[in-house]
Design an enzyme around this catalytic site. Structure first.
Site, PDB file in Angstrom:
ATOM      1  N   ARG A 183      38.266  -2.234 -17.526  1.00 48.20           N
ATOM      2  CA  ARG A 183      37.392  -1.149 -17.047  1.00 48.20           C
ATOM      3  C   ARG A 183      36.234  -1.683 -16.210  1.00 48.20           C
ATOM      4  NH1 ARG A 183      38.734   3.672 -19.555  1.00 48.20           N
ATOM      5  NH2 ARG A 183      39.378   3.555 -21.725  1.00 48.20           N
TER       6      ARG A 183
ATOM      7  N   ASP B 102      38.056  10.276 -13.263  1.00 45.53           N
ATOM      8  CA  ASP B 102      38.390   8.999 -12.642  1.00 45.53           C
ATOM      9  C   ASP B 102      39.547   9.154 -11.659  1.00 45.53           C
ATOM     10  OD1 ASP B 102      40.231   9.549 -14.647  1.00 45.53           O
ATOM     11  OD2 ASP B 102      39.967   7.659 -15.719  1.00 45.53           O
TER      12      ASP B 102
END
Ligand code: 5GP
Length: 192
Positions: free
Chosen positions: A174, A109
């Site tokens: 998220r 990420d």
């Protein structure tokens, strides 16, 4: 969106949805171009997503790639405070797939100090893959503590703590479709 209990609130989108789409498409072109002569249906590129933050990016990237891929996941955790990286990496879930002679692309990420990635590259190298590469959706170069290779970077961002597009703060945010900076509310308080 404010969280009065923790005193944190979300800033505006730092990386918006259209930019995310452009980043994923560009990375997919670069990665497909590099691996097209190296992988095949019999020996697909192994995308290793680092749980949980890379899941959203990996699912977009995997579908945008123009080469055969297979997927595996690894969960790691660094000891220490929630918004700071301690550099000590613990494996919570290891790969299901042997990686010997495979072309492996680690999907991250965000790269911050680089310590997690340095550990993962060494850990994977010891298992004899044909090659190891890294794609990171975001990069915070100002925070780098070790010199670690990141072959593909989506976008560099300033030294801010960000959430959304897979990234969390205490397991929250998220599923936000864009990347937002998370900020501490001022001590005078805000009414919103
Ligand atoms: P590093 O080992 O490079 O310091 O840390 C990388 C990991 O720290 C990332 O995979 C991510 O889990 C976490 N991290 C670093 N910066 C951020 C950030 O701005 N937001 C979030 N949500 N996680 C971050």
């Amino acid at each position: 969106m404010d969280d009065k209990i923790s005193g944190m609130h979300l800033g505006s989108c730092l990386v918006g949805e259209d930019e995310i789409t452009e980043i994923v498409e560009r990375l997919a072109r670069e990665i497909s171009g590099h691996y097209e002569s190296l992988v095949s249906e019999e020996n697909p590129l192994l995308l290793v997503g680092i749980l949980k933050g890379a899941v959203v990016f990996l699912s977009d990237l995997a579908r945008a790639l123009d080469v055969p891929v297979s997927l595996d996941f690894m969960a790691v955790s660094s000891y220490g405070a929630s918004t700071d990286s301690s550099g000590v990496v613990r494996i919570l879930h290891d790969l299901d797939t042997p990686i010997e002679d495979r072309h492996v692309l680690i999907v991250e990420d965000i790269v911050d100090t680089g310590l997690t990635l340095q550990y993962l590259r060494e850990h994977f190298s010891a298992r004899g893959p044909a090659s190891i590469g890294v794609v990171a959706f975001l990069d915070k170069p100002d925070r780098r503590a070790v010199d670690v290779a990141v072959e593909y970077v989506g976008r560099s961002i300033p030294d801010e703590f960000v959430v959304g597009y897979g990234l969390d703060w205490n397991q929250r945010h998220r599923a936000l479709p864009c990347v937002r900076v998370i900020e501490e509310m001022s001590s005078e308080g805000e009414n919103g």
